[in-house]
Scaffold this motif. Sequence first.
Motif, PDB file in Angstrom:
ATOM      1  N   LYS A 277      -1.595  -6.858  -0.685  1.00 21.24           N
ATOM      2  CA  LYS A 277      -0.614  -5.917  -1.211  1.00 21.24           C
ATOM      3  C   LYS A 277       0.584  -5.940  -0.280  1.00 21.24           C
ATOM      4  CE  LYS A 277      -2.948  -1.829   0.744  1.00 21.24           C
ATOM      5  NZ  LYS A 277      -3.540  -0.518   0.383  1.00 21.24           N
ATOM      6  N   PRO A 278       1.776  -5.609  -0.785  1.00 21.63           N
ATOM      7  CA  PRO A 278       2.987  -5.763   0.022  1.00 21.63           C
ATOM      8  C   PRO A 278       3.086  -4.710   1.102  1.00 21.63           C
ATOM      9  CG  PRO A 278       3.525  -4.752  -2.065  1.00 21.63           C
ATOM     10  CD  PRO A 278       2.080  -5.140  -2.147  1.00 21.63           C
ATOM     11  N   ASN A 279       3.844  -5.034   2.126  1.00 19.96           N
ATOM     12  CA  ASN A 279       4.105  -4.109   3.226  1.00 19.96           C
ATOM     13  C   ASN A 279       5.441  -3.414   2.973  1.00 19.96           C
ATOM     14  OD1 ASN A 279       4.455  -2.779   5.602  1.00 19.96           O
ATOM     15  ND2 ASN A 279       4.851  -4.595   6.839  1.00 19.96           N
ATOM     16  N   PHE A 280       5.372  -2.239   2.390  1.00 19.52           N
ATOM     17  CA  PHE A 280       6.602  -1.518   2.069  1.00 19.52           C
ATOM     18  C   PHE A 280       7.209  -0.821   3.289  1.00 19.52           C
ATOM     19  CE2 PHE A 280       4.954  -1.309  -2.455  1.00 19.52           C
ATOM     20  CZ  PHE A 280       5.859  -2.255  -2.920  1.00 19.52           C
ATOM     21  N   THR A 281       6.507  -0.850   4.425  1.00 20.20           N
ATOM     22  CA  THR A 281       7.098  -0.260   5.635  1.00 20.20           C
ATOM     23  C   THR A 281       8.058  -1.230   6.318  1.00 20.20           C
ATOM     24  OG1 THR A 281       5.307  -1.014   7.081  1.00 20.20           O
ATOM     25  CG2 THR A 281       5.033   1.124   5.998  1.00 20.20           C
ATOM     26  N   ALA A 282       8.010  -2.500   5.949  1.00 21.56           N
ATOM     27  CA  ALA A 282       8.903  -3.488   6.568  1.00 21.56           C
ATOM     28  C   ALA A 282      10.321  -3.302   6.037  1.00 21.56           C
ATOM     29  CB  ALA A 282       8.418  -4.899   6.267  1.00 21.56           C
TER      30      ALA A 282
END
Length: 331
Positions: A277-282
């Motif tokens: 799943k994507p890293n939306f904190t980046a």
Amino acid sequence: MTLKIGWIGCGVHATQMLLPQLVRHDVEIVALCDIDGNRLQSAGRQFGVQTLTNKAEDLINTPGIDAVGMAVGPDQHLAFGKMALERGLPVFMEKPPSGSAAGARELLAASEKSGKPLLVGFMKRYSAGNKIAANIVRSGQFGSVLGLTGYYMTAPGYFVGNVDYTGFFLHHCVHYMDLVSFLVSPVSKLTARKVEKEPGKVLFHINFDFECGAIGTVAMGTIQSRGAPVERLELMGDHQRIEVDNVIEVRWNRNPPFKVDDPQASLVDGVDSLTWKPNFTAAANEDPKGYHSLLADVIPALQGKQTPAPTIADGVIAMERLETLRRELDL
């Protein structure tokens, strides 16, 4: 070489989803068109465009443009798409390519006559999870796809004051009329059944037979809140399964051994499940919905290069399936 684009349609979808991703590529928006003067001026300020017009014909005849993009209504896609192709300009348009399969076939004929491509915005092929699933299948590690199941929903608020499902089919359902074949193979048969709780609230199940021998079922309808995830796909193979939730979470289940009673139990590459799943904190301007990746194929295609970008031929197939679905459902 920087592609110079004239763009028709400055609504919310265009200015918040498409154009911000478009300008991340090597393009210059040289002219904008919209019938709403306020939207037109706002888009001009947002994207630094000075040539503004409320007439599509004037935009298409703007000197120096290399291609035309558009995100307007189905009837306008047909009329403006043909106009641009007749002038010898390649075209990108949001789906649907027309309000009917017949209109899509007109656009295909116009594209073939002009020798210029017409690309269609089927970005579901490029949504992060769907793209990963397709790449796994194409890698040869998954084997044959035997089944597809999924659901794709929207809410009844879409129809407030006007219980006409046309917009739902054209702007929503058409995505999966394209996506199922991208993930599996051409469709050989489509049937469907429905339940309608009340006008505007409908649920239907679509059954697909695929040319490769696989079968599929997709549930669609207007009975779920858009505030919750409304999309899920599963591809079934021989002792393998790929699950895609909300286009951003992927699980590839393979053929792991039982571990509870094994003192040497571990996670073994090649058999145990993989997840992503994507890293939306980046702090990265990623686009899991797929518009940026779609346009990465569309832009070189507009310049005459061969890419996997969806074409009007794909649009014809999707629209023909959509009309078969509506006949099945009598909606």
